[in-house]
Design an enzyme around this catalytic site. Sequence first.
Site, PDB file in Angstrom:
ATOM      1  N   SER A  57       7.397  19.974   6.543  1.00 62.75           N
ATOM      2  CA  SER A  57       6.952  18.673   6.039  1.00 62.75           C
ATOM      3  C   SER A  57       5.430  18.563   5.944  1.00 62.75           C
ATOM      4  O   SER A  57       4.815  19.228   5.137  1.00 62.75           O
ATOM      5  CB  SER A  57       7.559  17.591   6.927  1.00 62.75           C
ATOM      6  OG  SER A  57       7.208  16.326   6.483  1.00 62.75           O
TER       7      SER A  57
ATOM      8  N   ASP B 235       3.191  14.279   0.817  1.00 65.16           N
ATOM      9  CA  ASP B 235       3.089  15.198   1.953  1.00 65.16           C
ATOM     10  C   ASP B 235       3.626  16.562   1.496  1.00 65.16           C
ATOM     11  O   ASP B 235       4.046  16.718   0.342  1.00 65.16           O
ATOM     12  CB  ASP B 235       3.819  14.649   3.204  1.00 65.16           C
ATOM     13  CG  ASP B 235       5.319  14.841   3.155  1.00 65.16           C
ATOM     14  OD1 ASP B 235       5.885  14.762   2.042  1.00 65.16           O
ATOM     15  OD2 ASP B 235       5.940  15.071   4.208  1.00 65.16           O
TER      16      ASP B 235
ATOM     17  N   ASP C   6       6.277  18.444   1.781  1.00 63.11           N
ATOM     18  CA  ASP C   6       7.605  18.644   1.186  1.00 63.11           C
ATOM     19  C   ASP C   6       8.024  17.458   0.309  1.00 63.11           C
ATOM     20  O   ASP C   6       9.186  17.377  -0.108  1.00 63.11           O
ATOM     21  CB  ASP C   6       8.665  18.960   2.247  1.00 63.11           C
ATOM     22  CG  ASP C   6       8.945  17.792   3.170  1.00 63.11           C
ATOM     23  OD1 ASP C   6       8.026  16.970   3.386  1.00 63.11           O
ATOM     24  OD2 ASP C   6      10.078  17.698   3.683  1.00 63.11           O
TER      25      ASP C   6
ATOM     26  N   ASP D   1       8.695  14.301   0.535  1.00 57.15           N
ATOM     27  CA  ASP D   1       9.622  13.188   0.776  1.00 57.15           C
ATOM     28  C   ASP D   1       8.848  11.904   1.058  1.00 57.15           C
ATOM     29  O   ASP D   1       9.369  10.806   0.919  1.00 57.15           O
ATOM     30  CB  ASP D   1      10.651  13.489   1.887  1.00 57.15           C
ATOM     31  CG  ASP D   1      10.032  13.951   3.179  1.00 57.15           C
ATOM     32  OD1 ASP D   1       8.798  14.088   3.256  1.00 57.15           O
ATOM     33  OD2 ASP D   1      10.802  14.197   4.136  1.00 57.15           O
TER      34      ASP D   1
END
Length: 455
Positions: free
Chosen positions: A96, A237, A239, A241
């Site tokens: 992440s 961010d 990744d 999401d």
Amino acid sequence: MGRLFGTNGVRGVFGELLTPDFVFKLSASIAHYFAGKEILVGTDTRYTRDVLRHAVFSGLSSVGARFYDAGIAPTPAHQYAVRHYGLDGGIVITASHNPPPYNGIKLLGKNGDEIPHSEEDKVEEIYFEEKFKFAEVPSTCKGKLDVITPYISTITHLVDVDSIRQADFKIAIDPACGAACYTAPLLAKTLGVKAYLINAQPDGHFPSRDPEPLRENLTELGSFIKSLNLDFGIAFDGDADRSIFLDEKGEVIWGDRSGAILAKHVLAKHGKGTLVVGVSASTLVETVVKEMGGDVVWTKVGSVIITEKINELVEKGRFAFGLEENGGFFYTPMHPTRDGCMSLALMLECLAKNKKKLSELDRLLPSRWMLKTKVEVKDKDRNEIIEELAEIYANLKHDRIDGIRVWLNEDEWFLVRPSGTEPLIRIFAESSSPEKASTILNEIKKLVEQLVRNG
Ligand code: MG
């Protein structure tokens, strides 16, 4: 919290916790957990993605699992693909927003949602008791899946593309060299939005900015928006999401404020609904949602918990969606999960329909200031400190959803909660002015430090 799995899957530094042999054994355990079902394996852009992907493939093959290679994409695109292709689950190799040396394993369930912590416990049991068995004939990857095309196509179908096109938006996109490089520019193009890209070459070393979209990491994006006279900017961010918006002046609109703007839009679009929100968000979201005739359900902090609560409400026939103060927005018609690109499409639709600038929509929200800090706690049980605070503030209005949240009066509150991932106590304070919020925050921090010292 499990021994391996934290708030969002297994996380660690490559070569420390996250060695290829650890990931091999964990993947063999995951294969045993899914027992004969079909799953996908996807990654974000991190530079350790390939070595870990091969370890995952090896672990899965050894136990005879049936799996597909989804390549590099945002976590929500992998999540959507599980649903779209009718698979039984998935593994996403991602850390992440964590710094570049980190990576992690996130587990997805049947509908692409992050699996509940109780299911992660089952995987841990298989891992620690080494319940998995090697197959006589190992399996191989069943092929590659395109997870980007169906993802972009579905997002596009969930918003009013004509209104967005007519608004003739010019925006800045900052994927942090992460997974949004593969989707956000494509989504903008599909929606007829002119996008100016910054940090948009995929690079798992994240050379241009930290993959966490914190205020202090977004000054370059802010100047970029201002100098090009753009409508707004979005920073993802690693990744993709989570996403943080910046207005046309290059000012950051933090996640609970942008989330409140989106929540108003979603309620106007869908009629009544319930917003599920983690307790670390500003209470302005509750004010705004109630003004629109909606309800709010507060939960513990953590996206897995918010997704579980949304699903529970949806099963009862309610329209529910969710937000996190750090820029996570859960738009259920897409999926009950955080999704940075879905948030982008909704924000474009919201601005097109309202015919207002982002800063104008922000100014319509109640004026609230939330500040946060943390205290390191090494030698004392953090829950004990929360209990001590509960005794001190027993006479004031409070809740115990996550740690303790205490109302000092109608407008001012503080929250003290143990971090889910680090040996820290996190403290949040909110008031109608930054000075007042700062006074409350400092006072509570001093008190917590004193309780820690008293051991
Ligand atoms: Mg993320």
